[in-house]
Every structure is written in C-alpha cells, then in structure tokens.
Design an enzyme around this catalytic site. Sequence first.
Site, PDB file in Angstrom:
ATOM      1  N   GLU A  98      -1.228 -11.042 -16.629  1.00  0.00           N
ATOM      2  CA  GLU A  98      -1.447  -9.995 -15.615  1.00  0.00           C
ATOM      3  C   GLU A  98      -2.204  -8.793 -16.161  1.00  0.00           C
ATOM      4  O   GLU A  98      -2.762  -8.039 -15.377  1.00  0.00           O
ATOM      5  CB  GLU A  98      -0.132  -9.560 -14.983  1.00  0.00           C
ATOM      6  CG  GLU A  98       0.840  -8.858 -15.882  1.00  0.00           C
ATOM      7  CD  GLU A  98       2.069  -8.374 -15.099  1.00  0.00           C
ATOM      8  OE1 GLU A  98       1.946  -7.997 -13.936  1.00  0.00           O
ATOM      9  OE2 GLU A  98       3.159  -8.384 -15.689  1.00  0.00           O
ATOM     10  N   HIS A 114       6.498 -33.722 -22.673  1.00  0.00           N
ATOM     11  CA  HIS A 114       6.419 -34.394 -21.358  1.00  0.00           C
ATOM     12  C   HIS A 114       5.134 -34.035 -20.632  1.00  0.00           C
ATOM     13  O   HIS A 114       5.082 -34.088 -19.397  1.00  0.00           O
ATOM     14  CB  HIS A 114       7.659 -34.006 -20.531  1.00  0.00           C
ATOM     15  CG  HIS A 114       8.939 -34.393 -21.197  1.00  0.00           C
ATOM     16  ND1 HIS A 114       9.433 -35.678 -21.203  1.00  0.00           N
ATOM     17  CD2 HIS A 114       9.788 -33.668 -21.961  1.00  0.00           C
ATOM     18  CE1 HIS A 114      10.550 -35.721 -21.908  1.00  0.00           C
ATOM     19  NE2 HIS A 114      10.792 -34.522 -22.381  1.00  0.00           N
ATOM     20  N   LYS A 164       2.077  -2.356  -8.055  1.00  0.00           N
ATOM     21  CA  LYS A 164       3.368  -2.239  -8.729  1.00  0.00           C
ATOM     22  C   LYS A 164       4.510  -2.780  -7.892  1.00  0.00           C
ATOM     23  O   LYS A 164       5.436  -3.392  -8.409  1.00  0.00           O
ATOM     24  CB  LYS A 164       3.633  -0.761  -9.054  1.00  0.00           C
ATOM     25  CG  LYS A 164       4.928  -0.506  -9.789  1.00  0.00           C
ATOM     26  CD  LYS A 164       4.905  -1.130 -11.175  1.00  0.00           C
ATOM     27  CE  LYS A 164       6.171  -0.888 -11.931  1.00  0.00           C
ATOM     28  NZ  LYS A 164       6.199  -1.658 -13.189  1.00  0.00           N
ATOM     29  N   ASN A 190       1.226  -0.019   5.766  1.00  0.00           N
ATOM     30  CA  ASN A 190       1.670  -0.818   4.619  1.00  0.00           C
ATOM     31  C   ASN A 190       2.380  -2.019   5.197  1.00  0.00           C
ATOM     32  O   ASN A 190       3.354  -1.883   5.924  1.00  0.00           O
ATOM     33  CB  ASN A 190       2.620  -0.013   3.725  1.00  0.00           C
ATOM     34  CG  ASN A 190       3.242  -0.897   2.649  1.00  0.00           C
ATOM     35  OD1 ASN A 190       2.633  -1.885   2.235  1.00  0.00           O
ATOM     36  ND2 ASN A 190       4.439  -0.575   2.217  1.00  0.00           N
ATOM     37  N   GLY A 191       1.848  -3.219   4.906  1.00  0.00           N
ATOM     38  CA  GLY A 191       2.487  -4.440   5.408  1.00  0.00           C
ATOM     39  C   GLY A 191       1.437  -5.427   5.884  1.00  0.00           C
ATOM     40  O   GLY A 191       0.259  -5.335   5.542  1.00  0.00           O
ATOM     41  N   GLU A 233       8.086 -14.708 -19.641  1.00  0.00           N
ATOM     42  CA  GLU A 233       7.738 -13.293 -19.468  1.00  0.00           C
ATOM     43  C   GLU A 233       6.530 -12.938 -20.332  1.00  0.00           C
ATOM     44  O   GLU A 233       5.619 -12.243 -19.881  1.00  0.00           O
ATOM     45  CB  GLU A 233       8.938 -12.413 -19.848  1.00  0.00           C
ATOM     46  CG  GLU A 233       8.629 -10.954 -20.067  1.00  0.00           C
ATOM     47  CD  GLU A 233       8.099 -10.213 -18.828  1.00  0.00           C
ATOM     48  OE1 GLU A 233       8.108 -10.787 -17.729  1.00  0.00           O
ATOM     49  OE2 GLU A 233       7.646  -9.064 -19.000  1.00  0.00           O
ATOM     50  N   ARG A 261       1.160   1.528  -5.877  1.00  0.00           N
ATOM     51  CA  ARG A 261       1.386   0.517  -4.821  1.00  0.00           C
ATOM     52  C   ARG A 261       0.098  -0.188  -4.431  1.00  0.00           C
ATOM     53  O   ARG A 261       0.107  -1.114  -3.627  1.00  0.00           O
ATOM     54  CB  ARG A 261       2.002   1.187  -3.594  1.00  0.00           C
ATOM     55  CG  ARG A 261       3.308   1.879  -3.880  1.00  0.00           C
ATOM     56  CD  ARG A 261       3.792   2.650  -2.677  1.00  0.00           C
ATOM     57  NE  ARG A 261       4.232   1.752  -1.635  1.00  0.00           N
ATOM     58  CZ  ARG A 261       5.468   1.308  -1.494  1.00  0.00           C
ATOM     59  NH1 ARG A 261       6.399   1.704  -2.350  1.00  0.00           N
ATOM     60  NH2 ARG A 261       5.814   0.486  -0.537  1.00  0.00           N
ATOM     61  N   TRP A 317      -3.776  -1.910  -1.165  1.00  0.00           N
ATOM     62  CA  TRP A 317      -3.826  -3.203  -1.848  1.00  0.00           C
ATOM     63  C   TRP A 317      -4.260  -4.180  -0.784  1.00  0.00           C
ATOM     64  O   TRP A 317      -3.538  -4.413   0.193  1.00  0.00           O
ATOM     65  CB  TRP A 317      -2.470  -3.586  -2.419  1.00  0.00           C
ATOM     66  CG  TRP A 317      -2.504  -4.852  -3.204  1.00  0.00           C
ATOM     67  CD1 TRP A 317      -2.913  -5.008  -4.499  1.00  0.00           C
ATOM     68  CD2 TRP A 317      -2.152  -6.176  -2.748  1.00  0.00           C
ATOM     69  NE1 TRP A 317      -2.821  -6.331  -4.871  1.00  0.00           N
ATOM     70  CE2 TRP A 317      -2.366  -7.070  -3.822  1.00  0.00           C
ATOM     71  CE3 TRP A 317      -1.663  -6.683  -1.553  1.00  0.00           C
ATOM     72  CZ2 TRP A 317      -2.113  -8.431  -3.723  1.00  0.00           C
ATOM     73  CZ3 TRP A 317      -1.413  -8.034  -1.442  1.00  0.00           C
ATOM     74  CH2 TRP A 317      -1.649  -8.902  -2.529  1.00  0.00           C
ATOM     75  N   CYS A 333       0.870  -1.178   0.000  1.00  0.00           N
ATOM     76  CA  CYS A 333       0.000   0.000   0.000  1.00  0.00           C
ATOM     77  C   CYS A 333       0.904   1.224   0.000  1.00  0.00           C
ATOM     78  O   CYS A 333       2.095   1.132   0.198  1.00  0.00           O
ATOM     79  CB  CYS A 333      -0.845   0.020   1.264  1.00  0.00           C
ATOM     80  SG  CYS A 333      -1.746  -1.509   1.540  1.00  0.00           S
ATOM     81  N   LYS A 349       3.043 -11.426 -18.785  1.00  0.00           N
ATOM     82  CA  LYS A 349       2.439 -10.165 -19.241  1.00  0.00           C
ATOM     83  C   LYS A 349       1.009 -10.381 -19.699  1.00  0.00           C
ATOM     84  O   LYS A 349       0.106  -9.616 -19.385  1.00  0.00           O
ATOM     85  CB  LYS A 349       3.264  -9.580 -20.391  1.00  0.00           C
ATOM     86  CG  LYS A 349       4.499  -8.857 -19.929  1.00  0.00           C
ATOM     87  CD  LYS A 349       4.108  -7.577 -19.195  1.00  0.00           C
ATOM     88  CE  LYS A 349       5.276  -7.046 -18.393  1.00  0.00           C
ATOM     89  NZ  LYS A 349       5.743  -7.961 -17.352  1.00  0.00           N
TER      90      LYS A 349
END
Length: 607
Positions: free
Chosen positions: A486, A502, A602, A98-99, A479, A27, A74, A2, A483
């Site tokens: 998300e 496999h 972020k 935040n935490g 990657e 954040r 968040w 946050c 992308k």
Amino acid sequence: MCGIVGIIGQEPAAPRLLEALKRLEYRGYDSAGLATIVNGHIERRRAPGKLAALAEAVAAEPLPGTTGIGHTRWATHGAPTEANAHPHATERVALVHNGIIENFAELRAELSAAGYRFTSQTDTETVAVLITQLIDQGLEPVAASQAAMKRLRGAFALAVVFAGRKDLLVGLRRGSPMAVGFGDGEMFLGSDAMALAPLTRRIAYLEEGDCVVLDSNGATFFDESDHTVARKVSTTAASGALVGKGNYRHFMQKEIFEHPTVIGDTLHQLVDPARGAVTLPDLPFDLASLSRVTLIACGTSYYAAQVARGWIEKLARIPVETDIASEFRYRDPVLAPGGLCVFVSQSGETADTLAALRLSKALGQRTLGIVNVPESSIAREAEAMIQTVAGPEIGVASTKAMSAQLTVLACLALALARARGTLDAQGERRLTAALTAVPAAAAEVLDTEAAVRRIAADIFEARTVLYLGRGQSWPVAMEGALKLKEISYIHAEGYAAGEMKHGPIALIDERVPVIAIAPSDAHFEKTVSNLQEAAARGAKVIAVTDPKGARQLEGLAHDCLVMPAVDAFVAPILAVIPVHMLAYHVAVLRGTDVDQPRNLAKSVTVE
Ligand code: AGP
C-alpha cells in the site's frame, strides 16, 4: 470515503472550510472543492488533486460568503477531475457527499428524461439535481431534501446549501458519519469531530436516517419519518490542534516511532502492574458465560484480529473465528447464541465493519468495539468499547494503531482466560509482566533502523516480495505484505510458510526476496525448513527474528532484522514494528507518497 464540512458562520467561510478540510484529507485526496452563498448565489472553487491545489485556486480567486460547504474526495464514480470534484451544484442547490448512491443511474435517467442536464460522471450530482427538481416542483428546501433522501439507496452523508438561503444548511445521514458542531451564533457540519474541533467542541452526531436543519441559532433534528428528535450534545475530546510531523519526514515515520508510547499508554489503561492483573473497563456482559468469540475487521485491523485468535484460543480455550467484515456481512453467518463479536477498527468508521456490527447485533450477539476514535460510529453503536490509546493516526497506512490494537487484544485474551478459569493468578502475573516489558523492547526494535535501511536498499527494486510466517507470525507476514503493497506499490504476498509447497513456491527465484517472520518459538524449526526450500530455489531470505533465531539462521538468511528476546506471548506485537519500518524505507527509496498513497484513504467509509 470523503471528507465533508459545512459552516453557517459570522466570518468568511472559505478559510475555515479549508482548515477543516485539512483535518479530513486523510479520508481522501483525489480532488477538493468549496461552495459558498455569495449575494444569494452559489459560487464554487474546485480543483483536482490534493487540498493544496484548491487553496491555490481560492487564493487566486477569493471566495466570499460566510455560509458554505467543502469536500475532499476519494473517487468512487468518475475520475478525479475538476468536473467530478464536489461540491456538485445547480443554480439552486450545492452539496457535498461522502458515500455511494447505489441507484444513481436510474435517478439520473429519470431526471434527464425530465429535461435536467448533468455536467459530471458522479453519483453525487444526481442528488443535487433531484433536490432541485423537487424545489422546482414547489417543495421548500428542507422538505425537498427530506423527500430526496427517501428516493436514495446506498450510503451517504450530505451537506446541502441553497441559493438565496444564507442561513440554512441541511445535513442528511445514512451509512456515513456526520457530526453537528454548535458555535455561538454559528453552526457547523462535518464528517467527524476532529474536523470541527478548531471551530467548536460542542458536538452532536446524526443517527441513521437523520436529517438536520441548521441555522445560525441552532439545529433541528428529524428522524427518517420526518419527526423531530433530540440528539445528545456533548463536549468532544478531539483536539483542535492539527497533529504535526515533528522532526519526522512523514507522519508514518513519526507514528512508527510512537509504537512504544502507544503500547505503554494502552497498557496503562488495561494492566495493573502492581497486582500483575488485567483491568479491563466494566463490560455489560459476563466474559465467563460467552460461548464463542468472533473477531471482525478489515485490513491491518483484521491481521491484528488474526494474531489475537491465537492468544484467545490458547489461553481462554474458547472457540474463536476471525472474519473479514466485507465477507462476514454477506455470508449469512451462523452465530451461536451467547457469542461475543469483537470489532477491531482504528477509525471506527469502516463501512463494512460497521455493517457487520449492526448485523451481529440483529443476530443477538454481544458486541465489543476496539477502536482508536472514541466518538466513532463503531464506538457508539457497539454495546461496549475498549479504546486503543494511540492518538490520532494520520498516515493512511496504519502502524501505531495496530500495536495498540494487539495490546488491547492481548489483555482481552488474559481477561477471558481469567474469567473462564483457564489462567491462574500466577500465570496472569507472568503474562502481564511480559506485556509491560513490551514498550522497552519496542524501543529497542526502533534502534534497528540502520539494518532496516540496509535491507530496504537491497529489496526496493523487487517486483514481488513474499512474506512468510507460521502461527501468529502468519498474520504478521500478511501485515508486512499489506504495508509494502500500500505504500511502495510493490506486489507482495503474506503466506503461511507451511503452505508454500502447495503452489506459491513456484513464484520463487533469485529475484524474489522472502521476508520470514521467524521468532525462535515453537514454529521456528518448521519455518527454517520452509526457508531452506525457498533458498534452494534462489530466494534471498531475510529474517525478522531474535538473537537466538539469528544465530540458527546463519548461512541460510541473507540478512536479519533482530528483535530483542521476549516472551513468545508478546513476540507478535514486536514483530509488526520491523515490517512497518521496512515498508516505510522501501517506499521512501521508491519515492512514493508515503502518507497519502495513491488510490487509498485512511477511513474506508464506503463499502
Ligand atoms: C491499513 O494500513 C490500511 N490503510 C487499511 O487496511 C485499514 O487497516 C483498514 O481499512 C481498516 O481500517 P480501520 O482499522 O479504520 O477499520
């Protein structure tokens, strides 16, 4: 993760708090809120959803007061509702956090048994009630805050205000970042320097376990033993200018188009084109004497680290391990003495990566941070830091920072090889020349946007997409899948192409597009075989390749994104650009919130 901010000011706090929260919205953006001290009382405005909703609430019902705190959330505990939005408060205390407070349940039970009531499902409210109880028991606000901090387990950055105390703002830090801003007769607290930059450039950082007590004249720092300590005040390089989108529709699009620039700016710091040599900043350890290298990161930064493993092993002939930070810190790693641990992080605040850094230092490893935020916790706590010169990255999905990370890592590989005598001057000249050609090649890749849009239109309704690659194209494939997941919310998997037989090949039918990262390198032929196996089962094969690869894929690939031909050494740096562009255009077609995708933030400053 946050964003938190606090002000003891000389003008109305609410608009300044909102302005600071705009810089912290990356954040987290599930809900937001403010609290100020008005005529000795605590007043709050809170709203679920993005900051704009809170701004509307404050416009509808203005919030006076020159001392206050703000928060953009968040959600970790409790749904993103107004009741769960910070600041959390009692009659006596209001705070933002935040935490994660890991022992909040036992504290909440204890406080409930003592007769205190709760109005939210959050861990944070427990801290507000705990401080209130300690004040009720006769402690002064600062002593109550310090005593409460000793009861907490977990990670937190807390900003606390108190009823009747307009000239008091307390900050507490353990595991999450917090900065102090020094104004003229005003003082500030924030999650990072960027949030405070419009208010002041004079910044100090709380260290682990610190408590800071602010009044309008300054700050007093206490360590976790409640001894006063000094913390360095410096002038931040963070800009007060709010980064804009320019003519782009989204920050992510703008940042994708900054790939060439940031690669060039990063190279400008690390390569002397006249000498054809890498020029790393001075490091406090001898690259020639390292016994092994461990690359540790999360998410996109981890995939950059995986690409770098190929470079370092191939060029410097030194054992390299890559680790996801959240796994590394709990696997009781065996680290050879004389090893170097490299921490790759755009934000420099990722909790797992920071924890892995602290563990590596405790295990006697040399440590290097490769970060985009030079004043971040990882940058400050690693022995040395090489900055990716990517500028502020606002889009939650990391793009330009990754190509800058790859550029730094490629230069590190060359420096290691030179130091270990496995690369001569001629070889270094050739490879640095290949690197200096990348910004122009990257600009050419951006010119393929029409083809990207075409392919995005072809696949945006897929329910699942496979990304395949071999060698260093494998982490690029992962990657690309990340992308797409998300920002478009389509399920996607990145897989080593050779592994398809496999198991995962069972996923393939005509509804599953397969994106192959297939430059015409040493792995190309084998990758083609894998693509033929996929096509034989109905897959629509789309190749990210170069002109030679495109010619050889005629008849097999349904479509191609053709990158310019470059030295195989730098092909992975280029290949991330098409997969970023493709994910972006698919997300735009799906109408998702590209810059602030659901459930994400972020900087993941909680574990
Ligand atoms: C990247 O698009 C993601 N948003 C995420 O995986 C990110 O790369 C990861 O959280 C690591 O962040 P960092 O680079 O700031 O440490």
